[in-house]
Design an enzyme around this catalytic site. Structure first.
Site, PDB file in Angstrom:
ATOM      1  N   ASP A  63      87.109 -48.965  60.023  1.00 43.08           N
ATOM      2  CA  ASP A  63      87.966 -48.287  61.000  1.00 43.08           C
ATOM      3  C   ASP A  63      88.381 -49.285  62.075  1.00 43.08           C
ATOM      4  O   ASP A  63      87.978 -50.455  62.029  1.00 43.08           O
ATOM      5  CB  ASP A  63      87.266 -47.054  61.599  1.00 43.08           C
ATOM      6  CG  ASP A  63      88.263 -45.933  61.873  1.00 43.08           C
ATOM      7  OD1 ASP A  63      89.247 -46.195  62.585  1.00 43.08           O
ATOM      8  OD2 ASP A  63      88.084 -44.809  61.374  1.00 43.08           O
ATOM      9  N   HIS A  99      94.087 -47.074  60.850  1.00 44.40           N
ATOM     10  CA  HIS A  99      92.666 -47.303  61.161  1.00 44.40           C
ATOM     11  C   HIS A  99      92.201 -48.663  60.652  1.00 44.40           C
ATOM     12  O   HIS A  99      91.122 -48.790  60.075  1.00 44.40           O
ATOM     13  CB  HIS A  99      91.815 -46.162  60.586  1.00 44.40           C
ATOM     14  CG  HIS A  99      92.013 -44.859  61.322  1.00 44.40           C
ATOM     15  ND1 HIS A  99      91.452 -44.601  62.559  1.00 44.40           N
ATOM     16  CD2 HIS A  99      92.739 -43.756  61.009  1.00 44.40           C
ATOM     17  CE1 HIS A  99      91.816 -43.391  62.967  1.00 44.40           C
ATOM     18  NE2 HIS A  99      92.601 -42.850  62.049  1.00 44.40           N
ATOM     19  N   GLU A 159      96.380 -40.346  59.918  1.00 47.58           N
ATOM     20  CA  GLU A 159      96.725 -40.882  61.230  1.00 47.58           C
ATOM     21  C   GLU A 159      97.274 -42.314  61.167  1.00 47.58           C
ATOM     22  O   GLU A 159      96.707 -43.225  61.745  1.00 47.58           O
ATOM     23  CB  GLU A 159      95.486 -40.832  62.124  1.00 47.58           C
ATOM     24  CG  GLU A 159      94.998 -39.405  62.327  1.00 47.58           C
ATOM     25  CD  GLU A 159      93.693 -39.320  63.111  1.00 47.58           C
ATOM     26  OE1 GLU A 159      93.535 -38.336  63.853  1.00 47.58           O
ATOM     27  OE2 GLU A 159      92.831 -40.199  62.970  1.00 47.58           O
ATOM     28  N   TYR A 172      83.547 -29.947  61.441  1.00 47.33           N
ATOM     29  CA  TYR A 172      83.418 -31.236  62.131  1.00 47.33           C
ATOM     30  C   TYR A 172      82.130 -31.163  62.956  1.00 47.33           C
ATOM     31  O   TYR A 172      82.099 -30.568  64.034  1.00 47.33           O
ATOM     32  CB  TYR A 172      84.661 -31.515  62.993  1.00 47.33           C
ATOM     33  CG  TYR A 172      85.722 -32.298  62.231  1.00 47.33           C
ATOM     34  CD1 TYR A 172      85.996 -31.993  60.894  1.00 47.33           C
ATOM     35  CD2 TYR A 172      86.417 -33.348  62.809  1.00 47.33           C
ATOM     36  CE1 TYR A 172      86.944 -32.710  60.180  1.00 47.33           C
ATOM     37  CE2 TYR A 172      87.373 -34.072  62.096  1.00 47.33           C
ATOM     38  CZ  TYR A 172      87.627 -33.741  60.777  1.00 47.33           C
ATOM     39  OH  TYR A 172      88.563 -34.455  60.070  1.00 47.33           O
ATOM     40  N   PHE A 173      81.091 -31.787  62.422  1.00 45.03           N
ATOM     41  CA  PHE A 173      79.786 -31.647  63.072  1.00 45.03           C
ATOM     42  C   PHE A 173      79.629 -32.570  64.286  1.00 45.03           C
ATOM     43  O   PHE A 173      78.567 -32.608  64.895  1.00 45.03           O
ATOM     44  CB  PHE A 173      78.658 -31.883  62.055  1.00 45.03           C
ATOM     45  CG  PHE A 173      78.437 -30.734  61.096  1.00 45.03           C
ATOM     46  CD1 PHE A 173      79.211 -29.584  61.132  1.00 45.03           C
ATOM     47  CD2 PHE A 173      77.414 -30.788  60.146  1.00 45.03           C
ATOM     48  CE1 PHE A 173      78.997 -28.529  60.252  1.00 45.03           C
ATOM     49  CE2 PHE A 173      77.182 -29.739  59.263  1.00 45.03           C
ATOM     50  CZ  PHE A 173      77.980 -28.603  59.314  1.00 45.03           C
TER      51      PHE A 173
HETATM   52  C1  ACM Z   1      90.377 -37.301  60.492  1.00 48.71           C
HETATM   53  O1  ACM Z   1      89.636 -36.567  61.147  1.00 48.71           O
HETATM   54  N1  ACM Z   1      91.196 -38.146  61.110  1.00 48.71           N
HETATM   55  C2  ACM Z   1      90.397 -37.278  59.041  1.00 48.71           C
END
Ligand code: ACM
Ligand code: ZN
Length: 491
Positions: free
Chosen positions: A149, A219, A283, A374-375
């Protein structure tokens, strides 16, 4: 009247006996001996494991408790392994006897995942192994490992050594929520290829496949800091000290970029036997591509209408490399809009308006909805958020538990495209191993039940009653967990 009393007593006894098998994920069926016979349990109780090819579900198990002792059957080693995890919960209370019983189960979904981002914050091999241990206890079979990333490249690639010599280290990290203040402290780390092999092996011993992710074309700031010629402007760049989405991405018009990606994928496929390889795709702002002569020339050469199609071009090139090695492409749901092959698996994270369900477009899909799985989001009431700095968003245990990945609103054909479910753990605000555990436990238990149980079987109150036994195992393991799970859903 008397007969009715006897009946209710028998039923109560039966429920009490069944309660000994109150485990998570909840088995598909439990039948206990009507005569109330029981097997004494001590250190010498025989436990036999048997491969039974007649059992149809490939990851299913059957536990039989009878005169001969305890038998765990499965048609595969994985099935037997899950039977062993179930028995571990039954034994957590240290029973002195167990009723004769047959307990059977098989997972609803073939893909039962957890994701782990080790880029925003880096975690040691031992922390990753501990994560795999938590997954194994919950009957999960896939780790989606986010290896690159903007803030750090974390996997050694022998042909491109600067990725880890330079790209694995950032000089500073933003303090708080991108407030423009930095800690000026060098931070980083990476896994050698030997480390990766060790972790892949550790996972395999727990019947977990690791899907590696190299996120592209966005990223990528860490990679283009290491090799600035791979970016549109040529840099200089800095391994990113901020959180969010950078406009600096790979240059799609530079042939070196395709060599770079091909080399990375070659080494990646040699390390990871996974049939599925994740190439990110989320993104990726197109600001640089619009201004880059090389990218614009590439679009003309390839007769591409716009920059989205240029992203599709990269993805298709990479997909060909993967399929030549009999691997299958997975990507975040942005890629479904850039003309990717129909065989791609779409990871559906943007469960918001304007983003179609990939299943309705005929793609196989794994659900990782931002609103529910999404933890890195909070699981405690909003009023208590200030105690710990986390990403935001409210996802209490009950919301995770009630998630339905293949709703009745879809047609049977569309539902058949839902391969499974996964929770994601992004680590911008998760810098310590204890917080990893706290963020995923016990939400992993709720997710496990989504992954294993049929909707008709699910009942949140009963789940809460079954939870303490699992928490006892967390305690034994020394795992940290959130114990505020009666938190009501918040909007
Ligand atoms: C993401 O949460 N950008 C996949
Ligand atoms: Zn470019």
């Amino acid at each position: 009247m008397k007969r009715l009393t006897v009946f209710f007593l028998a039923l109560t006894a039966c429920i009490a006996l069944r309660a000994q098998f109150d485990i998570i994920p909840q088995p598909a069926s439990i039948s206990v001996d009507a005569k109330g016979r029981a097997l004494p349990i001590d250190a010498h109780t025989p436990i036999t494991e048997l491969t039974n090819p007649k059992m149809t579900a490939s990851e299913g198990y059957r536990i039989t408790i009878g005169k001969q002792g305890i038998t765990i059957e499965g048609s595969t080693d994985a099935g037997i392994f899950y039977g062993r995890q179930a028995l571990r919960q039954v034994m957590a209370d240290q029973p002195t006897s167990l009723p004769y019983a047959v307990i059977e189960s098989a997972p609803r979904f073939a893909y039962r995942g957890m994701h782990l981002d080790i880029c925003r914050h880096f975690f040691s091999k031992d922390v990753v192994k501990n994560y795999l241990d938590m997954m194994a206890l919950h009957g999960m079979n896939t780790l989606h490992w986010h290896l690159s990333d903007d803030q750090g490249w974390r996997i050694e690639i022998k042909k491109w050594p600067r990725l880890t010599q330079v790209g694995a280290w950032r000089d500073r990290t933003v303090i708080g929520r991108n407030m423009g203040l930095y800690d000026h402290t060098m931070y980083g780390g990476f896994y050698t290829q030997k480390d990766i092999r060790e972790i892949v092996q550790y996972a395999a011993e727990r019947h977990i496949t690791i899907i590696p992710e190299i996120d592209m074309p966005g990223h990528m700031v860490a990679a283009i800091t290491a090799y600035p010629e791979l970016g549109c402007t040529g840099g200089p760049y800095e391994v990113w000290p901020d959180w969010g989405v950078s406009e600096d991405i790979l240059c799609a018009g530079n042939p070196r970029v395709y060599e770079f990606l091909g080399d990375v994928l070659d080494e990646l496929m040699a390390l990871f036997p996974s049939k599925i390889i994740h190439l990110g795709g989320d993104e990726a702002p197109k600001v640089r591509w619009k201004a880059c002569p090389k990218c614009q020339q590439k679009m003309r050469d390839e007769h591409l209408q716009d920059e989205e199609q240029l992203q599709g071009y990269i993805v298709r090139q990479m997909e060909q490399l993967l399929s030549a090695h009999d691997r299958r492409l997975m990507g975040w749901d942005e890629i479904m809009y850039c003309d990717v092959p129909a065989s791609s698996i779409i990871m559906n994270w943007r469960d918001w308006q304007g983003v179609e369900d990939p299943a309705t477009r005929g793609f196989d899909v794994v659900r990782t909805p931002n609103s529910t799985l999404y933890f890195d989001h909070y699981q405690i009431p909003q009023g208590e958020w200030s105690n710990t700095l986390l990403f935001g968003g409210s996802t209490p245990l009950e919301k995770v538990y009630n998630y339905e990945p293949a709703p009745e609103t879809l047609s049977p054909e569309e539902r058949s495209h839902v391969l499974g479910v996964q929770a994601n753990l992004w680590t911008e605000y998760i810098a310590y191993p204890e917080l990893i555990e706290y963020q995923v436990l016990p939400r992993m238990a709720a997710l496990a039940e989504v992954q294993w149980a049929e909707p008709a079987q699910k009942d949140y109150d009963r789940f809460l009653q079954r939870l303490p036994r699992l928490l006892r195992i967390y305690d034994e393991e020394g795992w940290h967990y959130c114990n505020k799970f009666n938190t009501p859903n918040e909007k």
